[in-house]
Design a protein around this motif. Structure first.
Motif, mmCIF file in Angstrom:
data_model
loop_
_atom_site.group_PDB
_atom_site.id
_atom_site.type_symbol
_atom_site.label_atom_id
_atom_site.label_comp_id
_atom_site.label_asym_id
_atom_site.label_seq_id
_atom_site.Cartn_x
_atom_site.Cartn_y
_atom_site.Cartn_z
ATOM 1 N N PHE A 125 -2.233 0.545 -8.097
ATOM 2 C CA PHE A 125 -3.646 -0.399 -8.693
ATOM 3 C C PHE A 125 -4.101 -0.037 -9.536
ATOM 4 N N ASP A 126 -3.923 -0.995 -10.735
ATOM 5 C CA ASP A 126 -4.799 -0.924 -11.827
ATOM 6 C C ASP A 126 -5.896 -0.642 -11.748
ATOM 7 N N ARG A 127 -7.076 0.123 -11.610
ATOM 8 C CA ARG A 127 -8.521 -0.691 -11.513
ATOM 9 C C ARG A 127 -9.375 -0.890 -12.645
ATOM 10 N N THR A 128 -10.531 -1.813 -12.886
ATOM 11 C CA THR A 128 -10.982 -1.589 -13.539
ATOM 12 C C THR A 128 -12.209 -2.302 -12.893
ATOM 13 N N THR A 129 -13.575 -2.604 -14.209
ATOM 14 C CA THR A 129 -15.132 -2.428 -13.190
ATOM 15 C C THR A 129 -14.920 -3.654 -12.467
ATOM 16 N N ARG A 130 -13.866 -4.828 -13.065
ATOM 17 C CA ARG A 130 -14.588 -6.014 -12.260
ATOM 18 C C ARG A 130 -12.769 -6.204 -11.428
ATOM 19 N N ARG A 131 -12.101 -6.132 -11.706
ATOM 20 C CA ARG A 131 -10.769 -6.289 -10.344
ATOM 21 C C ARG A 131 -10.255 -5.315 -10.271
ATOM 22 N N LEU A 132 -9.375 -5.235 -8.985
ATOM 23 C CA LEU A 132 -8.261 -4.806 -8.199
ATOM 24 C C LEU A 132 -6.636 -5.512 -8.676
ATOM 25 N N ARG A 133 -6.129 -4.829 -9.447
ATOM 26 C CA ARG A 133 -4.696 -5.782 -9.607
ATOM 27 C C ARG A 133 -3.410 -4.758 -9.267
ATOM 28 N N LEU A 134 -2.586 -4.778 -8.575
ATOM 29 C CA LEU A 134 -1.546 -4.474 -8.140
ATOM 30 C C LEU A 134 -0.124 -4.323 -9.414
ATOM 31 N N THR A 135 -0.434 -3.042 -9.863
ATOM 32 C CA THR A 135 1.543 -2.781 -10.282
ATOM 33 C C THR A 135 2.148 -3.504 -9.453
ATOM 34 N N GLU A 136 3.594 -3.318 -10.325
ATOM 35 C CA GLU A 136 4.490 -3.545 -10.071
ATOM 36 C C GLU A 136 5.039 -3.074 -8.489
ATOM 37 N N ILE A 137 5.108 -1.595 -8.522
ATOM 38 C CA ILE A 137 5.009 -0.844 -7.571
ATOM 39 C C ILE A 137 4.221 -0.934 -5.573
ATOM 40 N N GLY A 138 2.603 -1.738 -6.743
ATOM 41 C CA GLY A 138 1.958 -2.145 -5.225
ATOM 42 C C GLY A 138 2.306 -3.121 -4.997
ATOM 43 N N GLU A 139 2.625 -3.808 -5.725
ATOM 44 C CA GLU A 139 2.784 -4.961 -4.790
ATOM 45 C C GLU A 139 4.013 -5.544 -4.263
ATOM 46 N N ILE A 140 5.337 -4.490 -4.429
ATOM 47 C CA ILE A 140 6.327 -4.176 -3.233
ATOM 48 C C ILE A 140 6.043 -3.695 -2.451
ATOM 49 N N LEU A 141 5.077 -2.913 -2.256
ATOM 50 C CA LEU A 141 4.430 -2.039 -0.832
ATOM 51 C C LEU A 141 3.767 -2.611 -0.364
ATOM 52 N N CYS A 142 3.285 -3.657 -1.175
ATOM 53 C CA CYS A 142 1.829 -4.128 -0.249
ATOM 54 C C CYS A 142 2.455 -5.369 0.415
ATOM 55 N N SER A 159 -3.697 9.728 -2.121
ATOM 56 C CA SER A 159 -2.493 10.759 -2.024
ATOM 57 C C SER A 159 -2.032 10.318 -1.989
ATOM 58 N N LEU A 160 -1.934 8.801 -1.585
ATOM 59 C CA LEU A 160 -0.529 8.146 -1.435
ATOM 60 C C LEU A 160 0.078 7.595 -2.648
ATOM 61 N N GLU A 161 0.084 7.647 -3.882
ATOM 62 C CA GLU A 161 0.108 7.502 -5.309
ATOM 63 C C GLU A 161 0.221 9.085 -5.629
ATOM 64 N N ASP A 162 -0.306 9.796 -5.733
ATOM 65 C CA ASP A 162 0.343 11.678 -5.967
ATOM 66 C C ASP A 162 1.843 11.870 -5.033
ATOM 67 N N ALA A 163 1.869 11.482 -3.841
ATOM 68 C CA ALA A 163 2.960 11.473 -3.446
ATOM 69 C C ALA A 163 4.260 10.626 -3.568
ATOM 70 N N LEU A 164 4.050 9.394 -4.024
ATOM 71 C CA LEU A 164 5.143 8.498 -4.820
ATOM 72 C C LEU A 164 5.417 8.804 -5.954
ATOM 73 N N GLY A 165 4.331 9.418 -7.182
ATOM 74 C CA GLY A 165 4.478 9.694 -8.671
ATOM 75 C C GLY A 165 4.336 8.342 -9.018
ATOM 76 N N HIS A 166 3.673 7.323 -8.304
ATOM 77 C CA HIS A 166 3.476 5.520 -8.858
ATOM 78 C C HIS A 166 1.933 5.376 -9.016
ATOM 79 N N THR A 167 1.440 4.487 -9.760
ATOM 80 C CA THR A 167 0.750 3.866 -9.816
ATOM 81 C C THR A 167 0.890 2.499 -8.688
#
Length: 287
Positions: A41-58, A31-39
């Protein structure tokens, strides 16, 4: 939630920490990603990785939580004790406040000193209040003016006793000058340049023979007989009275003075009023 995910890099572990279902965490993030218009986190079956925008916000969320934890600690401290944590420079602590602490103790004023040279950020620092030297006031903080400040050249009796007269000492070519490096750059005007320009003595390209990072170190070198240094209100009275220093040359009033600063919330407390009244009474004894 962002702080928990940023620290754990796992929706599942973040959910465990927050005490909610993993699906609720995933839904909130989408819901937050939809509201911001940005992804975020990059989601895989093995791990969760922050995108550039995700790293700033986290990282912003983690910093915000740290500030909140500090605020809660301060709240608990204010409720559970009368102790006041006071921040001030090492020079002011060594030359003035520490000798005055027995007077505070006699009034049941409990002080813990936080000695540091840098400006205090009350959002991340444990200090309740700070004494600052400068032109003031300080935007965003409750600022109480304590006293104006005079700047005065000083030398040790031993230095003067080596055949150097205090009459015209500042004009003699053999005079050794000691300076406070911080005062030369911190816009407080605690410098030889400001002093000489104010008394009308032209000194183009003047540099002290020795520079120190703190005023108390510089004054201790003066006491040791190295040369002539600059003192100011609250830093020199004790040593002059004890006979360690002698005033030489005219004194000048500075634009900078001493201020007691704190957050507006602390300024509304009885602890602040008690601290302010005591500091002013101690200053009145020597000025």
């Amino acid at each position: 939630m962002l702080a928990a995910i940023g620290e754990k890099l796992s929706f599942t572990k973040a959910a465990e920490r927050l005490g909610v279902d993993q699906s609720a965490v995933s839904h909130r993030i989408r819901s937050l990603e939809d509201a911001l218009g940005h992804t975020l986190f990059d989601r895989t079956t093995r791990r969760l990785r922050l995108t550039e925008i995700g790293e700033i916000l986290c990282h912003a969320a983690i910093d915000s939580m740290a500030s909140w934890d500090t605020a809660l600690d301060k709240l608990e401290h204010s409720r559970s004790t009368d102790l006041i944590r006071l921040s001030l420079s090492s020079s002011l602590a060594m030359k003035w406040l520490i000798p005055a602490l027995p007077n505070a103790h006699a009034l049941n004023l409990k002080l813990s000193l936080d000695v540091q040279e840098e400006t205090v950020d009350f959002l991340i620092n444990d200090a309740d209040a700070a004494i600052r030297f400068g032109p003031g006031p300080y935007p965003g903080l409750h600022s109480s003016y304590l006293t104006h400040c005079w700047m005065q050249p000083v030398a040790s009796p031993g230095y003067l006793g080596d055949g150097v007269s205090d009459a015209g000492l500042l004009e003699k070519p053999e005079t050794v000058f000691l300076g406070d490096r911080r005062g030369e750059i911190d816009e407080t005007d605690f410098s030889w340049d400001y002093y000489f320009s104010t008394i009308g003595s032209r000194r183009d390209g003047f540099n002290p023979d020795y520079q120190f990072d703190r005023a108390d170190l510089m004054l201790q070198a003066v006491i040791g007989g190295m040369g002539v240094g600059l003192g100011r209100t609250l830093l020199l009275e004790g040593d002059v009275e004890a006979g360690y220093l002698k005033m030489v040359g005219p004194s000048i009033r500075m634009r900078s003075g001493y201020w007691l600063v704190c957050a507006s919330s602390f300024a509304e407390t009885d602890r602040f009023r008690k601290l302010l009244d005591w500091i002013k009474s101690e200053i009145k004894k020597i000025t």
